[in-house]
Scaffold this active site. Structure first.
Site, mmCIF file in Angstrom:
data_model
loop_
_atom_site.group_PDB
_atom_site.id
_atom_site.type_symbol
_atom_site.label_atom_id
_atom_site.label_comp_id
_atom_site.label_asym_id
_atom_site.label_seq_id
_atom_site.Cartn_x
_atom_site.Cartn_y
_atom_site.Cartn_z
ATOM 1 N N ASP A 10 -27.437 2.725 116.770
ATOM 2 C CA ASP A 10 -27.819 1.346 116.464
ATOM 3 C C ASP A 10 -27.066 0.468 117.467
ATOM 4 O O ASP A 10 -26.104 0.912 118.094
ATOM 5 C CB ASP A 10 -27.380 1.042 115.014
ATOM 6 N N ASP A 12 -26.448 -3.666 117.239
ATOM 7 C CA ASP A 12 -25.635 -4.763 116.689
ATOM 8 C C ASP A 12 -24.762 -4.301 115.532
ATOM 9 O O ASP A 12 -25.248 -3.756 114.563
ATOM 10 C CB ASP A 12 -26.556 -5.900 116.242
#
Ligand code: XBP
Ligand code: MG
Length: 237
Positions: A10, A12
Protein backbone atom coordinates in the site's frame (compact mmCIF):
# COMPACT_ATOMS: atom_id res chain seq x y z
CA UNK A 1 3.25 -24.91 1.46
CA UNK A 2 3.23 -21.72 -0.73
CA UNK A 3 6.53 -19.92 -0.58
CA UNK A 4 6.54 -16.13 -0.58
CA UNK A 5 7.16 -14.78 -4.11
CA UNK A 6 5.89 -11.19 -3.95
CA UNK A 7 5.30 -8.25 -1.63
CA UNK A 8 2.36 -5.92 -2.39
CA UNK A 9 2.70 -2.48 -0.82
CA UNK A 10 0.00 0.00 0.00
CA UNK A 11 1.23 3.62 -0.35
CA UNK A 12 -0.35 6.18 1.96
CA UNK A 13 0.38 5.47 5.58
CA UNK A 14 2.45 2.40 4.67
CA UNK A 15 5.35 3.45 2.45
CA UNK A 16 5.27 6.89 4.07
CA UNK A 17 3.27 8.92 6.57
CA UNK A 18 1.64 10.98 3.84
CA UNK A 19 -1.79 11.71 5.27
CA UNK A 20 -0.87 14.90 7.11
CA UNK A 21 0.50 16.26 3.81
CA UNK A 22 -2.66 15.11 1.98
CA UNK A 23 -4.67 16.93 4.69
CA UNK A 24 -2.74 20.17 4.15
CA UNK A 25 -3.26 19.83 0.40
CA UNK A 26 -7.02 19.36 0.79
CA UNK A 27 -7.23 22.47 2.99
CA UNK A 28 -5.10 24.40 0.52
CA UNK A 29 -7.50 23.52 -2.30
CA UNK A 30 -10.55 24.49 -0.24
CA UNK A 31 -9.05 27.86 0.70
CA UNK A 32 -7.86 28.44 -2.88
CA UNK A 33 -11.48 28.07 -4.04
CA UNK A 34 -12.81 30.33 -1.30
CA UNK A 35 -14.62 27.49 0.47
CA UNK A 36 -15.06 27.77 4.23
CA UNK A 37 -14.22 24.06 4.58
CA UNK A 38 -11.30 23.31 6.90
CA UNK A 39 -10.51 19.74 7.91
CA UNK A 40 -8.60 19.35 11.21
CA UNK A 41 -6.75 16.14 12.14
CA UNK A 42 -9.62 14.79 14.24
CA UNK A 43 -12.13 15.22 11.40
CA UNK A 44 -9.66 13.93 8.80
CA UNK A 45 -9.04 10.81 10.91
CA UNK A 46 -12.78 10.09 10.61
CA UNK A 47 -12.92 11.03 6.92
CA UNK A 48 -10.10 8.57 6.22
CA UNK A 49 -12.72 5.86 6.65
CA UNK A 50 -13.53 6.82 3.06
CA UNK A 51 -10.77 5.74 0.69
CA UNK A 52 -10.06 8.02 -2.25
CA UNK A 53 -9.73 11.79 -2.11
CA UNK A 54 -12.62 12.45 -4.50
CA UNK A 55 -14.89 10.04 -2.64
CA UNK A 56 -13.83 11.61 0.68
CA UNK A 57 -14.69 15.15 -0.50
CA UNK A 58 -18.00 13.98 -2.01
CA UNK A 59 -18.91 12.25 1.28
CA UNK A 60 -18.07 15.41 3.24
CA UNK A 61 -20.03 17.65 0.88
CA UNK A 62 -23.13 15.47 1.01
CA UNK A 63 -22.93 14.83 4.77
CA UNK A 64 -21.88 18.23 6.05
CA UNK A 65 -22.75 20.80 3.40
CA UNK A 66 -25.71 19.29 1.51
CA UNK A 67 -27.08 22.72 0.55
CA UNK A 68 -23.77 24.09 -0.80
CA UNK A 69 -23.99 25.00 -4.46
CA UNK A 70 -21.26 23.84 -6.81
CA UNK A 71 -18.46 26.33 -7.27
CA UNK A 72 -17.63 25.88 -10.93
CA UNK A 73 -21.26 26.11 -11.95
CA UNK A 74 -21.39 22.66 -13.51
CA UNK A 75 -22.44 20.39 -10.71
CA UNK A 76 -20.95 18.31 -7.93
CA UNK A 77 -18.81 15.92 -9.99
CA UNK A 78 -17.00 18.65 -11.90
CA UNK A 79 -16.50 20.64 -8.72
CA UNK A 80 -14.99 17.61 -6.97
CA UNK A 81 -12.75 16.93 -9.98
CA UNK A 82 -11.63 20.57 -9.94
CA UNK A 83 -10.93 20.56 -6.18
CA UNK A 84 -9.08 17.24 -6.47
CA UNK A 85 -6.85 18.54 -9.25
CA UNK A 86 -5.92 21.55 -7.10
CA UNK A 87 -5.32 19.28 -4.10
CA UNK A 88 -3.14 16.87 -6.09
CA UNK A 89 -1.03 19.75 -7.41
CA UNK A 90 -0.56 21.08 -3.87
CA UNK A 91 0.32 17.59 -2.58
CA UNK A 92 2.78 17.02 -5.42
CA UNK A 93 4.64 20.27 -4.74
CA UNK A 94 4.78 19.57 -1.00
CA UNK A 95 6.25 16.09 -1.55
CA UNK A 96 8.56 17.45 -4.25
CA UNK A 97 9.92 19.93 -1.68
CA UNK A 98 10.75 17.07 0.70
CA UNK A 99 7.72 17.12 3.00
CA UNK A 100 7.57 13.32 3.19
CA UNK A 101 10.12 10.64 4.02
CA UNK A 102 9.63 6.87 3.70
CA UNK A 103 8.69 5.16 6.97
CA UNK A 104 11.36 3.24 8.96
CA UNK A 105 12.53 0.03 7.32
CA UNK A 106 10.60 0.51 4.07
CA UNK A 107 13.57 1.26 1.80
CA UNK A 108 15.66 -1.58 3.30
CA UNK A 109 12.87 -4.10 2.80
CA UNK A 110 12.25 -2.93 -0.78
CA UNK A 111 15.93 -3.17 -1.75
CA UNK A 112 16.65 -6.49 0.06
CA UNK A 113 13.45 -8.13 -1.21
CA UNK A 114 14.25 -7.03 -4.75
CA UNK A 115 17.84 -8.30 -4.41
CA UNK A 116 16.54 -11.66 -3.14
CA UNK A 117 14.34 -12.01 -6.21
CA UNK A 118 10.94 -11.28 -4.65
CA UNK A 119 8.60 -9.47 -7.00
CA UNK A 120 7.38 -6.07 -5.70
CA UNK A 121 4.01 -4.49 -6.45
CA UNK A 122 1.99 -1.46 -5.39
CA UNK A 123 -1.76 -1.54 -4.69
CA UNK A 124 -3.12 1.86 -3.67
CA UNK A 125 -6.23 4.01 -3.87
CA UNK A 126 -4.16 7.15 -4.35
CA UNK A 127 -3.50 8.87 -7.66
CA UNK A 128 -0.55 7.83 -9.89
CA UNK A 129 1.11 11.25 -9.73
CA UNK A 130 1.24 10.93 -5.93
CA UNK A 131 3.07 7.59 -6.15
CA UNK A 132 5.55 8.94 -8.67
CA UNK A 133 6.47 12.10 -6.76
CA UNK A 134 6.89 10.16 -3.49
CA UNK A 135 9.06 7.37 -4.90
CA UNK A 136 11.05 9.51 -7.34
CA UNK A 137 12.11 11.63 -4.38
CA UNK A 138 12.65 8.69 -2.00
CA UNK A 139 14.25 6.14 -4.33
CA UNK A 140 15.35 8.04 -7.43
CA UNK A 141 14.32 8.48 -11.06
CA UNK A 142 14.46 4.72 -11.76
CA UNK A 143 12.11 3.80 -8.90
CA UNK A 144 9.69 2.13 -11.30
CA UNK A 145 12.31 -0.53 -12.15
CA UNK A 146 11.76 -2.00 -8.67
CA UNK A 147 8.01 -2.60 -9.08
CA UNK A 148 6.68 -5.10 -11.62
CA UNK A 149 3.04 -4.12 -11.05
CA UNK A 150 1.45 -0.82 -10.01
CA UNK A 151 -2.31 -0.63 -9.50
CA UNK A 152 -3.75 2.72 -8.35
CA UNK A 153 -6.81 5.02 -8.51
CA UNK A 154 -6.41 5.30 -12.29
CA UNK A 155 -6.55 1.52 -12.88
CA UNK A 156 -8.78 0.40 -10.00
CA UNK A 157 -11.65 2.89 -9.56
CA UNK A 158 -13.40 0.80 -6.91
CA UNK A 159 -11.63 1.91 -3.72
CA UNK A 160 -10.62 -0.12 -0.65
CA UNK A 161 -12.17 -1.96 1.19
CA UNK A 162 -13.33 -3.17 -2.24
CA UNK A 163 -10.72 -5.78 -3.25
CA UNK A 164 -10.46 -4.64 -6.91
CA UNK A 165 -6.99 -3.12 -6.63
CA UNK A 166 -5.59 -6.29 -5.02
CA UNK A 167 -7.41 -8.69 -7.36
CA UNK A 168 -6.01 -6.79 -10.35
CA UNK A 169 -2.52 -6.72 -8.82
CA UNK A 170 -2.58 -10.51 -8.29
CA UNK A 171 -3.84 -11.09 -11.84
CA UNK A 172 -1.03 -8.98 -13.30
CA UNK A 173 1.57 -10.66 -11.06
CA UNK A 174 0.27 -14.02 -12.28
CA UNK A 175 0.63 -15.39 -8.76
CA UNK A 176 -1.85 -17.06 -6.41
CA UNK A 177 -2.64 -14.94 -3.32
CA UNK A 178 -0.99 -17.64 -1.16
CA UNK A 179 2.42 -16.75 -2.61
CA UNK A 180 2.09 -13.05 -1.84
CA UNK A 181 2.07 -10.79 1.23
CA UNK A 182 0.24 -7.45 1.44
CA UNK A 183 1.60 -4.63 3.61
CA UNK A 184 -1.01 -2.10 4.75
CA UNK A 185 -1.77 0.55 7.37
CA UNK A 186 -5.57 0.77 7.58
CA UNK A 187 -8.63 -1.38 8.20
CA UNK A 188 -9.97 -0.55 4.72
CA UNK A 189 -6.69 -1.76 3.26
CA UNK A 190 -6.65 -4.89 5.42
CA UNK A 191 -10.23 -5.75 4.42
CA UNK A 192 -9.48 -5.22 0.73
CA UNK A 193 -6.36 -7.40 0.86
CA UNK A 194 -8.03 -10.17 2.89
CA UNK A 195 -11.02 -10.15 0.52
CA UNK A 196 -8.51 -10.89 -2.26
CA UNK A 197 -7.22 -13.84 -0.20
CA UNK A 198 -3.99 -12.17 0.91
CA UNK A 199 -2.12 -12.58 4.17
CA UNK A 200 -1.56 -9.01 5.38
CA UNK A 201 0.99 -7.28 7.58
CA UNK A 202 -0.16 -4.04 9.24
CA UNK A 203 2.17 -1.14 10.07
CA UNK A 204 -0.16 1.22 11.92
CA UNK A 205 0.23 4.99 12.23
CA UNK A 206 -1.38 7.79 14.20
CA UNK A 207 -4.33 8.02 11.81
CA UNK A 208 -5.05 4.27 11.98
CA UNK A 209 -3.89 3.09 15.43
CA UNK A 210 -7.53 2.84 16.56
CA UNK A 211 -8.62 0.72 13.57
CA UNK A 212 -9.82 -2.91 13.82
CA UNK A 213 -6.99 -5.07 12.46
CA UNK A 214 -8.62 -8.47 13.13
CA UNK A 215 -7.25 -11.04 10.72
CA UNK A 216 -3.91 -9.32 10.18
CA UNK A 217 -0.86 -11.60 10.15
CA UNK A 218 1.00 -9.11 12.38
CA UNK A 219 0.32 -5.55 13.61
CA UNK A 220 3.58 -3.59 13.88
CA UNK A 221 4.48 0.03 14.70
CA UNK A 222 6.57 0.07 11.50
CA UNK A 223 8.99 -2.05 9.40
CA UNK A 224 12.07 -0.79 11.26
CA UNK A 225 14.48 -3.72 11.85
CA UNK A 226 12.21 -6.20 10.04
CA UNK A 227 14.12 -8.50 7.65
CA UNK A 228 12.85 -10.22 4.51
CA UNK A 229 13.62 -13.50 6.31
CA UNK A 230 11.22 -12.46 9.06
CA UNK A 231 8.54 -11.78 6.41
CA UNK A 232 9.10 -15.29 5.02
CA UNK A 233 8.69 -16.76 8.52
CA UNK A 234 5.48 -14.87 9.23
CA UNK A 235 4.14 -15.76 5.79
CA UNK A 236 4.61 -19.48 6.51
CA UNK A 237 2.56 -19.20 9.74
C1 XBP B 1 -5.02 6.34 0.92
C2 XBP B 1 -6.18 7.04 0.36
C3 XBP B 1 -5.96 8.16 -0.62
C4 XBP B 1 -5.21 9.31 0.05
C5 XBP B 1 -5.40 10.59 -0.72
O1 XBP B 1 -4.53 5.53 -0.13
O2 XBP B 1 -7.29 6.65 0.67
O3 XBP B 1 -7.24 8.60 -1.00
O4 XBP B 1 -5.76 9.52 1.35
O5 XBP B 1 -4.96 10.42 -2.07
P1 XBP B 1 -3.75 4.12 0.17
P2 XBP B 1 -5.95 10.82 -3.29
O6 XBP B 1 -4.61 3.06 -0.46
O7 XBP B 1 -2.40 4.28 -0.46
O8 XBP B 1 -3.66 3.98 1.69
O9 XBP B 1 -6.46 12.22 -2.97
O10 XBP B 1 -5.08 10.75 -4.51
O11 XBP B 1 -7.03 9.80 -3.27
MG1 MG C 1 -2.89 3.23 3.32
Amino acid sequence: MSTLQALIFDVDGTLADTESVHLQAFNHAFADQGLDWHWDEALYTQLLEISGGKERMTHYWKQVHPTMKDIVGSGLTDTIEHLHALKTAAYESAVQSGAVKLRPGVLDIIHSAHKQGLRLAIATTTSPVNIAVLLRNAIGPDWKDLFVVIEDASTAPKKKPHPQVYVQTLARLGLPSGQCLAIEDSSNGLRAAMAAGLKTLITQNRFTAHHDFSGALQVLPDLGGISVEQLHTWHQQ
